[in-house]
Write a protein that holds these residues in place. Structure first.
Motif, PDB file in Angstrom:
ATOM      1  N   LYS A 285      92.815  47.468  28.789  1.00  0.00           N
ATOM      2  CA  LYS A 285      92.670  46.165  29.446  1.00  0.00           C
ATOM      3  C   LYS A 285      92.108  46.254  30.859  1.00  0.00           C
ATOM      4  N   LYS A 286      91.989  47.469  31.393  1.00  0.00           N
ATOM      5  CA  LYS A 286      91.342  47.609  32.714  1.00  0.00           C
ATOM      6  C   LYS A 286      89.914  47.066  32.664  1.00  0.00           C
ATOM      7  N   ALA A 287      89.390  46.920  31.457  1.00  0.00           N
ATOM      8  CA  ALA A 287      88.029  46.384  31.277  1.00  0.00           C
ATOM      9  C   ALA A 287      87.871  45.048  32.006  1.00  0.00           C
ATOM     10  N   ILE A 288      88.893  44.202  31.946  1.00  0.00           N
ATOM     11  CA  ILE A 288      88.797  42.876  32.587  1.00  0.00           C
ATOM     12  C   ILE A 288      88.674  43.027  34.099  1.00  0.00           C
ATOM     13  N   LYS A 289      89.455  43.970  34.657  1.00  0.00           N
ATOM     14  CA  LYS A 289      89.407  44.201  36.107  1.00  0.00           C
ATOM     15  C   LYS A 289      88.009  44.651  36.528  1.00  0.00           C
ATOM     16  N   ILE A 321      79.344  37.104  33.476  1.00  0.00           N
ATOM     17  CA  ILE A 321      80.340  36.105  33.047  1.00  0.00           C
ATOM     18  C   ILE A 321      80.514  36.149  31.531  1.00  0.00           C
ATOM     19  N   TYR A 322      79.410  36.228  30.797  1.00  0.00           N
ATOM     20  CA  TYR A 322      79.519  36.295  29.325  1.00  0.00           C
ATOM     21  C   TYR A 322      80.253  37.571  28.893  1.00  0.00           C
ATOM     22  N   GLU A 323      79.974  38.663  29.594  1.00  0.00           N
ATOM     23  CA  GLU A 323      80.685  39.916  29.285  1.00  0.00           C
ATOM     24  C   GLU A 323      82.183  39.709  29.494  1.00  0.00           C
ATOM     25  N   GLY A 324      82.544  39.040  30.593  1.00  0.00           N
ATOM     26  CA  GLY A 324      83.950  38.764  30.877  1.00  0.00           C
ATOM     27  C   GLY A 324      84.581  37.859  29.830  1.00  0.00           C
ATOM     28  N   GLN A 330      88.604  39.388  23.467  1.00  0.00           N
ATOM     29  CA  GLN A 330      89.077  40.594  22.775  1.00  0.00           C
ATOM     30  C   GLN A 330      90.548  40.855  23.077  1.00  0.00           C
ATOM     31  N   PHE A 331      90.938  40.684  24.346  1.00  0.00           N
ATOM     32  CA  PHE A 331      92.321  40.979  24.734  1.00  0.00           C
ATOM     33  C   PHE A 331      93.224  39.736  24.678  1.00  0.00           C
ATOM     34  N   LYS A 332      92.669  38.632  24.179  1.00  0.00           N
ATOM     35  CA  LYS A 332      93.422  37.371  24.081  1.00  0.00           C
ATOM     36  C   LYS A 332      94.082  37.026  25.413  1.00  0.00           C
ATOM     37  N   ASP A 333      93.315  37.213  26.494  1.00  0.00           N
ATOM     38  CA  ASP A 333      93.822  36.963  27.841  1.00  0.00           C
ATOM     39  C   ASP A 333      93.310  35.592  28.290  1.00  0.00           C
ATOM     40  N   GLN A 334      94.135  34.560  28.098  1.00  0.00           N
ATOM     41  CA  GLN A 334      93.703  33.192  28.360  1.00  0.00           C
ATOM     42  C   GLN A 334      93.412  32.951  29.848  1.00  0.00           C
ATOM     43  N   ASP A 335      94.216  33.555  30.733  1.00  0.00           N
ATOM     44  CA  ASP A 335      93.994  33.357  32.173  1.00  0.00           C
ATOM     45  C   ASP A 335      92.618  33.896  32.587  1.00  0.00           C
TER      46      ASP A 335
END
Length: 502
Positions: A285-289, A321-324, A330-335
């Motif tokens: 999940k560090k991918a989002i950071k 932004i699209y990558e994000g 993928q990580f179902k991270d709604q925030d």
């Protein structure tokens, strides 16, 4: 009062030259143009701006031509540009202030290369302005440099906020390849006698443009063997090595390379984007950071064009932004999804509204055309990934079908559409879609595997034979990865007995 020469070498630059000269004609005291064999209207345009036009017999050496141009320049300071570059109008006052100095200075300027084709641009610091001295010489047969000579002659190198816009990369892929092939021949010749890590780095870049990934990777690795290679070049080496390993599914190797790149420059946007992709593939999940970091630093880089950094690489914000959005899904991270959708909303409200409806399966049939209006060549791959998260197959089929006319030559789209049709048991339709991708040079490997499976199951032996020829040609290609070769080898072993029995 100090005077300044514009020193240029040109060949067949009728497309770019006028705009370049217009950008400096009211600043410089003389324009020295050395032509190396133009056959177009370059000289006709040059004569409208200068009487100091000279001919130089081309000897496959850019430095030799540059040094000839220097020998014809008579002013106190030298500004050198290529025809596909333009001096920013906002830089003129600073440039005038610098040349009022009596010091022996080399002045670094930001050369901003625009590349609408990739949606990625970069700014590099190069010494383009220096006090004239007969002892100074350019070096390097290609990607010639003056900085070593300036240092050898006791010059002080300073940074500036002078901006030069380079539009030479903003051309078709074919034109870029022609230029890369020319440079590569000169670079390889020079590398034979000078195993410089900088030349190795430039050779790797040329191979990359020529889509020869194996040779490109070989020379990036060679360049990294030199610990003295400048950090801005090391960053690119690590970035390209990580991207190559990621595309070949060697994720631990990719992580190792991208971690080293980020360690050198944690704020470089493109390094963070590749890091986000590598970590997402490793379900970390560090991918989002990394993606948020890429977006934040991308905006800062474009605003400041750092006075200190030797290199800034910035992408189209929407690309990040699209990558994000994809990684958040993928990580179902709604925030995080809301964060990136809000960022997209700041750029385009309607696009965000329809994308939101696609993601939430809320799009009605009448809205399909409006929603797909925002899908273009720059973001089609992002949308194909977003389609994977749509649970409503009827909606997904409508979306794929609606964009067929615009992307019927896009191998990735054809492959994904074909795979989806197989998934919903529309085998004949899938076969038609996948077969149409076989004529593309960049046909996806998986399209061939899907078709092989369809032909075997439907006992279409003649088509299977034709497919085997395509597989054999791919197998012989030098640019194919070791992983793909192994997969094709296994496929051939499976289908050969079937063909033999017929």
């Amino acid at each position: 009062m100090s005077t300044i020469s514009l020193s240029m070498i040109v060949k067949n630059e009728e497309k770019y030259l006028r705009e370049c000269l217009e950008s400096v004609k009211d600043l410089v005291d003389e324009i020295v143009i050395v032509d190396t064999g133009s056959t177009d209207k370059t000289l006709e345009i040059a004569k409208q701006f200068s009487s100091k036009i000279f001919h130089f017999n081309w000897i496959n050496n850019f430095s030799a031509a540059r040094n000839f141009a220097l020998s014809k320049s008579t002013c106190d300071w030298i500004l050198y540009l290529d025809a596909d570059e333009r001096l920013s109008n906002n830089s003129i006052n600073e440039l005038k202030k610098i040349i009022s100095s009596n010091e022996n200075l080399g002045v670094k300027s930001s050369v901003i290369s625009l590349d609408d084709q990739k949606g990625i641009s970069q700014s590099m610091k190069y010494t383009r302005l220096f006090r004239h001295n007969k002892s100074l010489k350019f070096s390097g047969k290609v990607h010639e440099q003056i900085e070593n000579s300036l240092l050898e002659n006791g010059y002080k190198i300073i940074n500036s906020e002078i901006k030069i816009y380079h539009i030479g990369y903003n051309v078709s892929k074919d034109k870029l390849k022609i230029k890369a092939k020319r440079n590569l021949e000169l670079l390889l010749e020079e590398f034979n006698s000078n195993k410089s890590s900088y030349i190795s780095y430039q050779i790797a870049n040329s191979f990359l443009i020529l889509e020869d990934s194996l040779n490109s990777i070989k020379y990036y690795k060679k360049a990294l063997e030199d610990s003295k290679l400048k950090n801005e070049f090391k960053e690119v080496c690590y970035l390209q090595l990580a991207d190559f390993e990621m595309r070949n599914n060697n994720l631990f190797a990719a992580k190792n390379y991208i971690d080293k790149g980020v360690e050198i420059n944690p704020n470089q946007s493109l390094l963070n984007i590749i890091a986000a992709q590598v970590y997402a593939k490793m379900t970390d999940k560090k991918a989002i950071k990394f993606c948020k970091n890429a977006l934040e630093n991308n905006s800062k880089s474009k605003l400041k064009l750092s006075k200190i950094s030797e290199q800034d690489i910035f992408a189209d914000d929407k690309k990040i932004i699209y990558e994000g959005i994809i990684i958040s899904l993928q990580f179902k991270d709604q925030d995080s999804l809301n964060y990136f959708l809000n960022k997209l909303n700041e750029i385009n409200n309607d696009e965000t509204k329809y994308l939101n409806k696609i993601i939430n399966n809320e799009l009605c049939k009448d809205e399909i055309i409006n929603s797909t209006y925002f899908i273009d060549q720059n973001n089609i791959n992002n949308y194909l990934k977003i389609f994977d998260f749509i649970k409503n197959n009827d909606l997904k089929l409508e979306l794929y079908s609606n964009i067929y006319d615009r992307f019927s030559k896009n191998s990735k789209y054809l492959n994904d559409f074909g795979a989806f049709l197989i998934n919903i048991n529309q085998i004949n339709e899938a076969k038609i879609i996948l077969e149409s991708s076989l004529n593309n040079n960049d046909c996806e490997d998986s399209a061939i595997f899907y078709l092989a499976s369809i032909y075997v199951n439907s006992n279409e032996i003649e088509k299977l034979k034709s497919l085997l020829i395509i597989i054999e040609n791919k197998y012989l290609s030098e640019s194919i990865s070791a992983l793909s070769k192994e997969k094709f080898k296994i496929l051939v072993e499976k289908i050969s007995p079937i063909l033999t029995s017929h």
